[in-house]
Design an enzyme around this catalytic site. Structure first.
Site, short mmCIF file in Angstrom:
data_model
loop_
_atom_site.label_atom_id
_atom_site.label_comp_id
_atom_site.label_asym_id
_atom_site.label_seq_id
_atom_site.Cartn_x
_atom_site.Cartn_y
_atom_site.Cartn_z
N LEU A 1 -3.82 -7.43 -3.66
CA LEU A 1 -3.57 -8.33 -2.43
C LEU A 1 -4.70 -9.07 -2.06
CD1 LEU A 1 -1.27 -5.74 -0.61
CD2 LEU A 1 -0.45 -8.08 -1.65
N ASN B 1 0.94 -2.77 5.56
CA ASN B 1 0.00 -1.39 5.54
C ASN B 1 -1.11 -1.23 4.51
OD1 ASN B 1 0.14 1.80 6.02
ND2 ASN B 1 0.40 1.20 3.67
N TYR C 1 -13.97 -3.97 8.97
CA TYR C 1 -12.86 -3.30 9.06
C TYR C 1 -12.44 -3.51 10.30
CZ TYR C 1 -9.35 0.70 9.09
OH TYR C 1 -8.55 1.37 9.01
N SER D 1 -5.56 -0.10 13.77
CA SER D 1 -6.22 0.99 13.74
C SER D 1 -6.64 1.12 15.10
CB SER D 1 -7.50 0.76 12.97
OG SER D 1 -8.48 1.70 13.08
N GLY E 1 0.68 -1.31 0.11
CA GLY E 1 0.04 0.15 -0.02
C GLY E 1 1.03 1.29 -0.18
N1 NAD Z 1 -5.94 6.90 7.50
C1 NAD Z 1 -6.47 6.67 8.66
O1 NAD Z 1 -7.06 7.33 9.23
C2 NAD Z 1 -6.10 5.21 9.29
C3 NAD Z 1 -6.48 4.74 10.51
C4 NAD Z 1 -6.29 3.79 10.94
C5 NAD Z 1 -5.43 2.67 10.42
N2 NAD Z 1 -5.24 3.33 8.84
C6 NAD Z 1 -4.73 2.04 8.23
O2 NAD Z 1 -3.35 2.61 7.63
C7 NAD Z 1 -3.13 1.92 6.58
C8 NAD Z 1 -2.84 2.54 5.25
O3 NAD Z 1 -3.81 3.59 5.07
P1 NAD Z 1 -3.98 4.88 4.50
O4 NAD Z 1 -4.57 5.66 5.43
O5 NAD Z 1 -2.50 5.68 4.12
O6 NAD Z 1 -4.82 4.86 3.03
P2 NAD Z 1 -4.60 5.11 1.69
O7 NAD Z 1 -5.85 4.49 1.13
O8 NAD Z 1 -3.75 6.62 1.48
O9 NAD Z 1 -3.32 3.90 1.20
C9 NAD Z 1 -3.67 2.57 1.06
C10 NAD Z 1 -3.02 2.03 -0.06
O10 NAD Z 1 -3.15 0.65 -0.07
C11 NAD Z 1 -3.46 0.20 -1.29
N3 NAD Z 1 -4.25 -0.81 -1.45
C12 NAD Z 1 -5.63 -1.08 -1.10
N4 NAD Z 1 -6.24 -2.20 -1.23
C13 NAD Z 1 -5.02 -2.88 -1.81
C14 NAD Z 1 -4.99 -4.19 -2.40
N5 NAD Z 1 -6.08 -5.14 -2.54
N6 NAD Z 1 -3.85 -4.58 -3.07
C15 NAD Z 1 -2.70 -3.74 -3.08
N7 NAD Z 1 -2.82 -2.49 -2.67
C16 NAD Z 1 -3.90 -2.10 -2.10
C17 NAD Z 1 -4.02 1.41 -2.07
O11 NAD Z 1 -4.06 1.71 -3.46
C18 NAD Z 1 -3.33 2.66 -1.35
O12 NAD Z 1 -2.37 3.16 -1.90
C19 NAD Z 1 -4.32 0.99 6.10
O13 NAD Z 1 -4.24 -0.29 6.79
C20 NAD Z 1 -5.49 1.59 6.81
O14 NAD Z 1 -6.43 0.72 7.51
C21 NAD Z 1 -5.59 4.28 8.45
#
Ligand code: NAD
Length: 251
Positions: free
Chosen positions: A61, A87, A158, A144, A10
């Site tokens: 993935l 991630n 989620y 999270s 990601g």
């Molecule tokens: N942003 C928040 O508030 C937050 C809070 C808690 C946890 N998270 C976790 O942080 C991590 C990163 O998220 P983010 O906020 O940077 O979001 P984001 O959407 O900016 O990044 C996630 C990335 O993962 C890639 N992705 C998604 N599904 C995929 C798949 N099936 N195969 C390959 N790549 C895939 C997307 O293309 C994207 O580039 C995630 O696990 C999310 O659950 C985020």
């Protein structure tokens, strides 16, 4: 000294992209895996900007065979993986709101669990043995805040996946503890990324009110924690869940 190799899933945006940048800054070669084909150009640009070795890989993935192929390809191309950052994650939204329990289809449930939980398990299973063999490794799993406390606008699929990541972290940390490999989780509060950008304005306001600091975090505020957990400086930390959330969970 042999250059360390990191695999960040990601990595085309948000927290993963910020983490890739800081790992490159530390002289680590980074494989940036994402389902977005843009990751190829993003990795090329980032590598050039940071003067480091960044390689983009396009992978969806949600399918086991793709995850296994990713592990095989990275090992074949790089020879090793020292740092695994699980991630990539998804949180499907229903027009800016969450899907309530009775609205979650079996297909959506399976997809969320496959991407958020099974892919990290498979990558851990495939990549940890060669870390153990070298007696050094770092696995960083992204959970999270919604697995630490109740966050009303999050959906059960989620939240379940993010609880699961903590279980995976606990037992893999225990099993790796005497092999020089640490496994930790980070539980981010709301962070300004594409994932949270899908929430409605009303939900974003509600979420902000749940954060004592009164704001969303920035991807770099998470990336510095990933950078630390990936480094030698974190050598005595394993099995931990680090809350990085502006004070949302104070225990
Ligand atoms: N942003 C928040 O508030 C937050 C809070 C808690 C946890 N998270 C976790 O942080 C991590 C990163 O998220 P983010 O906020 O940077 O979001 P984001 O959407 O900016 O990044 C996630 C990335 O993962 C890639 N992705 C998604 N599904 C995929 C798949 N099936 N195969 C390959 N790549 C895939 C997307 O293309 C994207 O580039 C995630 O696990 C999310 O659950 C985020």
């Amino acid at each position: 000294m042999t250059q360390k190799i990191a695999l960040v899933t990601g990595a085309a945006s948000g927290i993963g992209l910020a983490a890739a940048e800081l790992l490159l800054k530390d002289g680590i070669a980074v494989v940036m895996a994402d389902r977005s084909p843009e990751v190829l150009a993003i990795a090329k640009d980032l590598g050039a900007r940071m003067g480091g070795k960044a390689t983009g890989m396009v992978v969806e993935l949600s399918r086991e065979e793709n995850v296994l192929k990713l592990a095989r390809d990275v090992l074949a191309q790089q020879g090793r993986v020292d740092i695994l950052v699980n991630n990539a994650g998804v949180h499907p939204k229903n027009g800016g709101n969450k899907f309530y329990l009775e609205e979650i289809t079996s297909e959506q449930w399976a997809t969320v669990l496959a991407i958020n939980l099974t892919a990290p398990f498979l990558l851990s299973r495939e990549l940890i043995p060669q870390m153990k063999a070298r007696k050094w490794g770092r696995v960083i799993n992204i959970s999270s805040n919604s697995a630490r406390t109740v966050v009303p606008p999050t959906s059960a699929a989620y939240v379940t996946s993010k609880h699961g990541i903590i279980g995976l972290t606990h037992m893999s940390a225990y099993e790796c503890a005497s092999h020089g490999v640490t496994v930790n989780a980070i539980a981010p509060g709301p962070v300004r990324t594409g994932l949270t950008g899908q929430s409605s304005a009303a939900n974003q306001e509600l979420i902000t009110k749940l954060v004592p600091m009164g704001r969303y975090g920035e991807p770099m505020e998470l990336a510095v924690v990933i950078q630390f957990l990936a480094s030698d400086a974190s050598s005595f930390i394993t099995g931990a869940v680090l809350d990085v959330n502006g004070g949302s969970v104070i225990i």
